[in-house]
Write a protein that holds these residues in place. Sequence first.
Motif, PDB file in Angstrom:
ATOM      1  N   LYS A   1       0.825  -1.215   0.000  1.00 50.07           N
ATOM      2  CA  LYS A   1       0.000   0.000   0.000  1.00 50.07           C
ATOM      3  C   LYS A   1       0.853   1.256   0.000  1.00 50.07           C
ATOM      4  O   LYS A   1       0.394   2.320  -0.385  1.00 50.07           O
ATOM      5  CB  LYS A   1      -0.921   0.013   1.221  1.00 50.07           C
ATOM      6  CG  LYS A   1      -1.931  -1.097   1.219  1.00 50.07           C
ATOM      7  CD  LYS A   1      -2.731  -1.096   2.504  1.00 50.07           C
ATOM      8  CE  LYS A   1      -3.582  -2.355   2.579  1.00 50.07           C
ATOM      9  NZ  LYS A   1      -4.000  -2.655   3.925  1.00 50.07           N
ATOM     10  N   VAL A   2       2.102   1.130   0.425  1.00 49.57           N
ATOM     11  CA  VAL A   2       2.983   2.287   0.571  1.00 49.57           C
ATOM     12  C   VAL A   2       4.060   2.355  -0.511  1.00 49.57           C
ATOM     13  O   VAL A   2       4.332   3.422  -1.056  1.00 49.57           O
ATOM     14  CB  VAL A   2       3.669   2.243   1.966  1.00 49.57           C
ATOM     15  CG1 VAL A   2       4.601   3.427   2.153  1.00 49.57           C
ATOM     16  CG2 VAL A   2       2.647   2.170   3.077  1.00 49.57           C
ATOM     17  N   CYS A   3       4.661   1.231  -0.831  1.00 44.92           N
ATOM     18  CA  CYS A   3       5.904   1.235  -1.601  1.00 44.92           C
ATOM     19  C   CYS A   3       5.847   0.509  -2.938  1.00 44.92           C
ATOM     20  O   CYS A   3       6.878   0.075  -3.437  1.00 44.92           O
ATOM     21  CB  CYS A   3       7.005   0.581  -0.770  1.00 44.92           C
ATOM     22  SG  CYS A   3       7.294   1.371   0.809  1.00 44.92           S
ATOM     23  N   ASP A   4       4.685   0.358  -3.514  1.00 42.51           N
ATOM     24  CA  ASP A   4       4.609  -0.480  -4.708  1.00 42.51           C
ATOM     25  C   ASP A   4       4.153   0.282  -5.957  1.00 42.51           C
ATOM     26  O   ASP A   4       3.354  -0.232  -6.743  1.00 42.51           O
ATOM     27  CB  ASP A   4       3.689  -1.678  -4.443  1.00 42.51           C
ATOM     28  CG  ASP A   4       3.913  -2.801  -5.430  1.00 42.51           C
ATOM     29  OD1 ASP A   4       5.064  -2.971  -5.884  1.00 42.51           O
ATOM     30  OD2 ASP A   4       2.948  -3.509  -5.751  1.00 42.51           O
ATOM     31  N   ILE A   5       4.674   1.470  -6.163  1.00 36.56           N
ATOM     32  CA  ILE A   5       4.368   2.216  -7.389  1.00 36.56           C
ATOM     33  C   ILE A   5       5.170   1.565  -8.516  1.00 36.56           C
ATOM     34  O   ILE A   5       6.398   1.612  -8.523  1.00 36.56           O
ATOM     35  CB  ILE A   5       4.704   3.710  -7.246  1.00 36.56           C
ATOM     36  CG1 ILE A   5       3.849   4.329  -6.134  1.00 36.56           C
ATOM     37  CG2 ILE A   5       4.498   4.429  -8.582  1.00 36.56           C
ATOM     38  CD1 ILE A   5       4.186   5.777  -5.809  1.00 36.56           C
ATOM     39  N   LYS A   6       4.482   0.938  -9.435  1.00 31.93           N
ATOM     40  CA  LYS A   6       5.143   0.157 -10.493  1.00 31.93           C
ATOM     41  C   LYS A   6       5.822   1.025 -11.546  1.00 31.93           C
ATOM     42  O   LYS A   6       6.872   0.666 -12.061  1.00 31.93           O
ATOM     43  CB  LYS A   6       4.138  -0.772 -11.184  1.00 31.93           C
ATOM     44  CG  LYS A   6       3.567  -1.832 -10.280  1.00 31.93           C
ATOM     45  CD  LYS A   6       4.609  -2.826  -9.837  1.00 31.93           C
ATOM     46  CE  LYS A   6       3.962  -3.959  -9.055  1.00 31.93           C
ATOM     47  NZ  LYS A   6       4.929  -4.729  -8.306  1.00 31.93           N
ATOM     48  N   GLN A   7       5.204   2.152 -11.896  1.00 32.91           N
ATOM     49  CA  GLN A   7       5.764   3.032 -12.922  1.00 32.91           C
ATOM     50  C   GLN A   7       5.781   4.468 -12.401  1.00 32.91           C
ATOM     51  O   GLN A   7       4.921   5.276 -12.746  1.00 32.91           O
ATOM     52  CB  GLN A   7       4.946   2.944 -14.202  1.00 32.91           C
ATOM     53  CG  GLN A   7       4.988   1.567 -14.823  1.00 32.91           C
ATOM     54  CD  GLN A   7       4.095   1.461 -16.047  1.00 32.91           C
ATOM     55  OE1 GLN A   7       3.159   2.220 -16.240  1.00 32.91           O
ATOM     56  NE2 GLN A   7       4.399   0.493 -16.894  1.00 32.91           N
ATOM     57  N   PRO A   8       6.778   4.776 -11.565  1.00 31.55           N
ATOM     58  CA  PRO A   8       6.836   6.136 -11.007  1.00 31.55           C
ATOM     59  C   PRO A   8       7.031   7.179 -12.110  1.00 31.55           C
ATOM     60  O   PRO A   8       7.747   6.940 -13.080  1.00 31.55           O
ATOM     61  CB  PRO A   8       8.032   6.078 -10.065  1.00 31.55           C
ATOM     62  CG  PRO A   8       8.865   4.956 -10.560  1.00 31.55           C
ATOM     63  CD  PRO A   8       7.917   3.968 -11.175  1.00 31.55           C
ATOM     64  N   ARG A   9       6.344   8.306 -11.956  1.00 29.20           N
ATOM     65  CA  ARG A   9       6.449   9.387 -12.938  1.00 29.20           C
ATOM     66  C   ARG A   9       7.267  10.563 -12.420  1.00 29.20           C
ATOM     67  O   ARG A   9       7.681  11.414 -13.189  1.00 29.20           O
ATOM     68  CB  ARG A   9       5.048   9.869 -13.329  1.00 29.20           C
ATOM     69  CG  ARG A   9       4.242   8.798 -14.085  1.00 29.20           C
ATOM     70  CD  ARG A   9       2.788   9.159 -14.154  1.00 29.20           C
ATOM     71  NE  ARG A   9       2.290   9.001 -12.770  1.00 29.20           N
ATOM     72  CZ  ARG A   9       1.240   9.601 -12.275  1.00 29.20           C
ATOM     73  NH1 ARG A   9       0.525  10.400 -13.006  1.00 29.20           N
ATOM     74  NH2 ARG A   9       0.873   9.403 -11.030  1.00 29.20           N
ATOM     75  N   THR A  10       7.473  10.614 -11.122  1.00 31.39           N
ATOM     76  CA  THR A  10       8.200  11.727 -10.509  1.00 31.39           C
ATOM     77  C   THR A  10       9.263  11.187  -9.555  1.00 31.39           C
ATOM     78  O   THR A  10       9.225  10.007  -9.168  1.00 31.39           O
ATOM     79  CB  THR A  10       7.241  12.624  -9.690  1.00 31.39           C
ATOM     80  OG1 THR A  10       6.755  11.867  -8.562  1.00 31.39           O
ATOM     81  CG2 THR A  10       6.082  13.126 -10.539  1.00 31.39           C
ATOM     82  N   GLY A  11      10.169  12.058  -9.173  1.00 31.91           N
ATOM     83  CA  GLY A  11      11.187  11.678  -8.197  1.00 31.91           C
ATOM     84  C   GLY A  11      10.569  11.241  -6.882  1.00 31.91           C
ATOM     85  O   GLY A  11      11.042  10.292  -6.254  1.00 31.91           O
ATOM     86  N   LEU A  12       9.512  11.909  -6.464  1.00 30.98           N
ATOM     87  CA  LEU A  12       8.841  11.536  -5.219  1.00 30.98           C
ATOM     88  C   LEU A  12       8.252  10.131  -5.327  1.00 30.98           C
ATOM     89  O   LEU A  12       8.375   9.325  -4.400  1.00 30.98           O
ATOM     90  CB  LEU A  12       7.743  12.545  -4.879  1.00 30.98           C
ATOM     91  CG  LEU A  12       6.956  12.264  -3.599  1.00 30.98           C
ATOM     92  CD1 LEU A  12       7.878  12.230  -2.390  1.00 30.98           C
ATOM     93  CD2 LEU A  12       5.862  13.298  -3.420  1.00 30.98           C
ATOM     94  N   GLU A  13       7.646   9.809  -6.448  1.00 33.82           N
ATOM     95  CA  GLU A  13       7.082   8.470  -6.627  1.00 33.82           C
ATOM     96  C   GLU A  13       8.168   7.401  -6.656  1.00 33.82           C
ATOM     97  O   GLU A  13       7.933   6.268  -6.214  1.00 33.82           O
ATOM     98  CB  GLU A  13       6.230   8.407  -7.901  1.00 33.82           C
ATOM     99  CG  GLU A  13       4.912   9.137  -7.769  1.00 33.82           C
ATOM    100  CD  GLU A  13       4.033   9.031  -9.007  1.00 33.82           C
ATOM    101  OE1 GLU A  13       4.485   8.503 -10.048  1.00 33.82           O
ATOM    102  OE2 GLU A  13       2.879   9.490  -8.937  1.00 33.82           O
ATOM    103  N   VAL A  14       9.355   7.739  -7.147  1.00 27.35           N
ATOM    104  CA  VAL A  14      10.469   6.775  -7.164  1.00 27.35           C
ATOM    105  C   VAL A  14      10.768   6.311  -5.739  1.00 27.35           C
ATOM    106  O   VAL A  14      11.053   5.135  -5.501  1.00 27.35           O
ATOM    107  CB  VAL A  14      11.734   7.380  -7.819  1.00 27.35           C
ATOM    108  CG1 VAL A  14      12.958   6.510  -7.564  1.00 27.35           C
ATOM    109  CG2 VAL A  14      11.525   7.573  -9.310  1.00 27.35           C
ATOM    110  N   LYS A  15      10.682   7.208  -4.769  1.00 24.47           N
ATOM    111  CA  LYS A  15      10.952   6.863  -3.372  1.00 24.47           C
ATOM    112  C   LYS A  15      10.019   5.769  -2.864  1.00 24.47           C
ATOM    113  O   LYS A  15      10.329   5.087  -1.892  1.00 24.47           O
ATOM    114  CB  LYS A  15      10.776   8.086  -2.472  1.00 24.47           C
ATOM    115  CG  LYS A  15      11.834   9.111  -2.591  1.00 24.47           C
ATOM    116  CD  LYS A  15      11.511  10.205  -1.599  1.00 24.47           C
ATOM    117  CE  LYS A  15      12.474  11.322  -1.657  1.00 24.47           C
ATOM    118  NZ  LYS A  15      12.186  12.334  -0.627  1.00 24.47           N
ATOM    119  N   PHE A  16       8.865   5.623  -3.499  1.00 19.20           N
ATOM    120  CA  PHE A  16       7.854   4.663  -3.065  1.00 19.20           C
ATOM    121  C   PHE A  16       7.645   3.557  -4.099  1.00 19.20           C
ATOM    122  O   PHE A  16       6.561   3.025  -4.248  1.00 19.20           O
ATOM    123  CB  PHE A  16       6.542   5.396  -2.772  1.00 19.20           C
ATOM    124  CG  PHE A  16       6.702   6.402  -1.674  1.00 19.20           C
ATOM    125  CD1 PHE A  16       6.667   6.008  -0.351  1.00 19.20           C
ATOM    126  CD2 PHE A  16       6.939   7.738  -1.967  1.00 19.20           C
ATOM    127  CE1 PHE A  16       6.847   6.933   0.670  1.00 19.20           C
ATOM    128  CE2 PHE A  16       7.120   8.667  -0.954  1.00 19.20           C
ATOM    129  CZ  PHE A  16       7.078   8.261   0.371  1.00 19.20           C
TER     130      PHE A  16
END
Length: 174
Positions: free
Chosen positions: A26-41
Amino acid sequence: EALKKAKIPGSDVESITITTHPRWLKVCDIKQPRTGLEVKFSYVHLAAMVAYGIDTSSEKIFTDALAKDKKLINLAKRVKVTTDERYNDTTQSVVITLKSGRSESIRHDLSDRVPMLELEAGLRNKAKGLLGKTQAEKLWTGIAAIEKLSAANLSKLLHASQSKSKLQSKSKVE
């Protein structure tokens, strides 16, 4: 960590499988981050970064360009995240399969004691990433001499470190 210890170049990695407790998806599984912030998660993107030796200790590294890095995206597509309810909240395991077919695995529990030298090295690296090399060294010099510092000098040291950190945070917002 397994990649660092095994000294495996990212270009030799065929796939990575990460296993963690299901609550972290729920916290750390962004499969295709679009931003630097999303990369952290993003487990997948972070795994690719580590495989390619990118230091994740500095906030400065997490840029939108990093989210678009084709080499990282290509490896991130080969990272699989699985869950195991038997794991506690602080346990993860990673299996790295190389193009040669060889595999490396590691299991890590954040609640395990870390040897003091390893802990200090990690904290120094994180301080350098957050405060910059000069300010981090001043902080560590102060910590080493803490028994000799007066309360006033300790306060100055901590205030200088805190001010530097606030300035860096403020500049990120602007």
